[in-house]
Write a protein that holds these residues in place. Structure first.
Motif, PDB file in Angstrom:
ATOM      1  N   SER A  25       0.838  -1.199   0.000  1.00 49.81           N
ATOM      2  CA  SER A  25       0.000   0.000   0.000  1.00 49.81           C
ATOM      3  C   SER A  25       0.873   1.249   0.000  1.00 49.81           C
ATOM      4  N   ILE A 104      -6.331  -2.429   5.556  1.00 48.02           N
ATOM      5  CA  ILE A 104      -4.933  -1.991   5.432  1.00 48.02           C
ATOM      6  C   ILE A 104      -4.082  -2.581   6.563  1.00 48.02           C
ATOM      7  N   LEU A 113      -2.514  -1.667  -2.898  1.00 45.01           N
ATOM      8  CA  LEU A 113      -3.502  -0.598  -2.793  1.00 45.01           C
ATOM      9  C   LEU A 113      -2.783   0.748  -2.904  1.00 45.01           C
ATOM     10  N   MET A 134       0.983   3.273   6.134  1.00 43.45           N
ATOM     11  CA  MET A 134       1.558   3.030   4.811  1.00 43.45           C
ATOM     12  C   MET A 134       2.583   4.093   4.455  1.00 43.45           C
TER      13      MET A 134
END
Length: 334
Positions: A25, A104, A113, A134
């Protein structure tokens, strides 16, 4: 943990997908759409074979995205590829971003992502939450000499060479929006054909009326040369130069003169003021200095008002373009 939905044979997670959340991500922030699009495109090319893109890639906008389909895509295993890629653009507009956080925290290592935003408030809850989970990357637009350097690199990636001076000239003509500049680079490269080096003639050919005529028109206005300005405007319009573009270029030039006058008022010499407003090349600086010495701030303010009125009238179509441009020329040279 997530529920893996299979669309084909089981695929073992590649080694580089087990390095942590940074590999599954990322939050990408940039006001420049071109930079975001190209970053997403490079990531797609790296993760997914061309022949498998339709089955493993999805791009949605935050205001259209729905949590159910988003999670289903992310939790589905890749098909004929090692990875999947989901891009949610303008993530700050995604109403269910809080629920997305749960995914996530426990992601499918085979899905990447990518979240993007053109205007992320770093004090917002969405930014604080996402940045803690992230990698965050910010892509900034280059300015000044760096922007001309960006143009040089852009031509080089297309197999062409261009001098910094001509690159700066293209910036002067096209403005600072990277998307517009990228299109101009592509257009000029096409005009150049098989030749490796971009010339002034290539720039002239790529613009209706020619680059030289545009600069001659601006110089004539700045120096009060009425007959030259009339001839240049006629040539530009007859060759197909968009009136809105000419108004934009003229307004940009007059704003530089206005800023230059203010800088001279603080004690800078006209030549120093020229450099400050981005006029970097000696031949252009000389012309700008002459115009700077001639210009009066009050006149420049009135001229910018006339340009604004003309721009609005061009957009509303209140009068034929040629009539509006002729009237503008009379106002600027009054």
């Amino acid at each position: 943990g997530f529920v893996r939905r299979s669309r084909g044979p089981a695929v073992t997670a590649p080694a580089d997908s087990r390095k942590g959340e940074a590999d599954v991500s990322r939050l990408l922030i940039s006001a420049e759409r071109l930079l975001v699009n190209e970053a997403a495109e490079k990531l797609k090319e790296r993760l997914i074979p061309r022949e498998a893109i339709d089955l493993n890639y999805l791009s949605v906008y935050g205001w259209d995205a729905q949590l159910g389909p988003v999670l289903e895509f992310l939790q589905t295993m890749p098909f004929l590829a090692d990875r999947r890629l989901l891009v949610i653009r303008e993530i700050q507009e995604f109403s269910d971003w809080k629920k997305l956080l749960e995914y996530i925290k426990d992601p499918n290592p085979l899905s990447f992502l990518l979240l993007t935003s053109s205007e992320m408030d770093k004090k917002s809850a969405v930014y604080r939450s996402l940045s803690g989970l992230m990698e965050v990357s910010e892509l900034r637009r280059p300015y000044g000499k760096a922007l001309a350097g960006w143009v040089v690199k852009r031509f080089r990636s297309a197999g062409k060479e261009i001098s910094p001076e001509l690159a700066g000239m293209l910036v002067e003509i096209s403005g600072t929006a990277l998307g517009t500049l990228a299109m101009e680079v592509e257009k000029v490269s096409l005009f150049a054909g098989d030749r490796d080096t971009i010339t002034r003639d290539d720039l002239n050919a790529s613009l209706p009326g020619g680059v030289e005529t545009v600069f001659s028109f601006l110089d004539a206005l700045g120096e009060g040369k009425k007959s030259q300005a009339v001839v240049c405007l006629k040539r530009l319009l007859e060759s197909g130069a968009p009136p809105g573009f000419l108004v934009y270029m003229t307004a940009a030039h007059y704003r530089k003169l206005m800023v230059g006058k203010e800088l001279v008022g603080t004690g800078l010499r006209p030549a120093q003021a020229a450099v400050k407003v981005g006029i970097r090349y000696p031949n252009l600086q000389e012309k700008f200095v002459r115009q700077l010495r001639r210009a009066k701030e009050r006149d420049l303010e009135e001229d910018l008002k006339s340009l604004s009125v003309c721009d609005r009238n061009l957009k509303t179509g209140s009068l034929p373009d040629r009539v509006l441009m002729d009237k503008l020329l009379l106002d600027l040279l009054a």
